[in-house]
Design a protein around this motif. Sequence first.
Motif, PDB file in Angstrom:
ATOM      1  N   HIS A   1     -24.372 -14.691  18.134  1.00  0.00           N
ATOM      2  CA  HIS A   1     -24.782 -13.204  18.096  1.00  0.00           C
ATOM      3  C   HIS A   1     -24.470 -12.968  19.600  1.00  0.00           C
ATOM      4  O   HIS A   1     -23.796 -11.716  20.035  1.00  0.00           O
ATOM      5  N   GLU A   2     -25.044 -13.591  20.473  1.00  0.00           N
ATOM      6  CA  GLU A   2     -25.199 -13.473  21.983  1.00  0.00           C
ATOM      7  C   GLU A   2     -23.710 -13.327  22.316  1.00  0.00           C
ATOM      8  O   GLU A   2     -23.438 -12.542  23.363  1.00  0.00           O
ATOM      9  N   GLN A   3     -22.862 -14.357  21.747  1.00  0.00           N
ATOM     10  CA  GLN A   3     -21.727 -14.737  22.521  1.00  0.00           C
ATOM     11  C   GLN A   3     -20.503 -13.631  22.103  1.00  0.00           C
ATOM     12  O   GLN A   3     -19.844 -12.910  22.776  1.00  0.00           O
ATOM     13  N   PHE A   4     -20.702 -13.003  20.632  1.00  0.00           N
ATOM     14  CA  PHE A   4     -20.194 -11.737  20.107  1.00  0.00           C
ATOM     15  C   PHE A   4     -20.462 -10.730  20.984  1.00  0.00           C
ATOM     16  O   PHE A   4     -19.629  -9.776  21.300  1.00  0.00           O
ATOM     17  N   ARG A   5     -21.604 -10.294  21.302  1.00  0.00           N
ATOM     18  CA  ARG A   5     -22.194  -9.258  22.106  1.00  0.00           C
ATOM     19  C   ARG A   5     -21.491  -9.112  23.484  1.00  0.00           C
ATOM     20  O   ARG A   5     -20.829  -8.371  23.918  1.00  0.00           O
ATOM     21  N   ASP A   6     -21.578 -10.441  23.978  1.00  0.00           N
ATOM     22  CA  ASP A   6     -20.921 -10.277  25.429  1.00  0.00           C
ATOM     23  C   ASP A   6     -19.392 -10.156  25.103  1.00  0.00           C
ATOM     24  O   ASP A   6     -18.692  -9.416  26.078  1.00  0.00           O
ATOM     25  N   ALA A   7     -18.632 -10.600  24.049  1.00  0.00           N
ATOM     26  CA  ALA A   7     -17.102 -10.216  24.035  1.00  0.00           C
ATOM     27  C   ALA A   7     -17.159  -8.844  23.974  1.00  0.00           C
ATOM     28  O   ALA A   7     -16.161  -8.355  24.637  1.00  0.00           O
ATOM     29  N   VAL A   8     -17.871  -8.298  22.998  1.00  0.00           N
ATOM     30  CA  VAL A   8     -17.521  -6.828  22.900  1.00  0.00           C
ATOM     31  C   VAL A   8     -17.719  -6.085  23.928  1.00  0.00           C
ATOM     32  O   VAL A   8     -17.086  -4.945  24.399  1.00  0.00           O
TER      33      VAL A   8
END
Length: 74
Positions: free
Chosen positions: A30-37
Motif C-alpha cells: 500500500h505504501e509503494q502504491f501511494r508513493d507511485a500515485v
Amino acid sequence: MGRHLQVQGVSEGDVVRYAIPKPEPLRVEHEQFRDAVLGFDADIVTMEQGLRTVLVAGACLESARTGSTIAIDT
C-alpha cells in the motif's frame, strides 16, 4: 508398554543471530502504491512488466496443458 525415544540437542560452536526487519507485506504494498500515485520513487512494477508476467504465466499453463513449447512475442 510403548518405547520412548529420547532425543538430545547437539550444539556445534557459537551461533550468531541477525535481526532482519520484516515489515508487514500488505502495508508495504500500500505504501509503494501511494508513493507511485503521488509521483514519488516507488519500487513497483510497470504495467508493461505486469502484462509480460501474465503472458509468461499463461504460456506456462498452456505448455503444461498441451505438452508443447509456447512462443511469446518479444
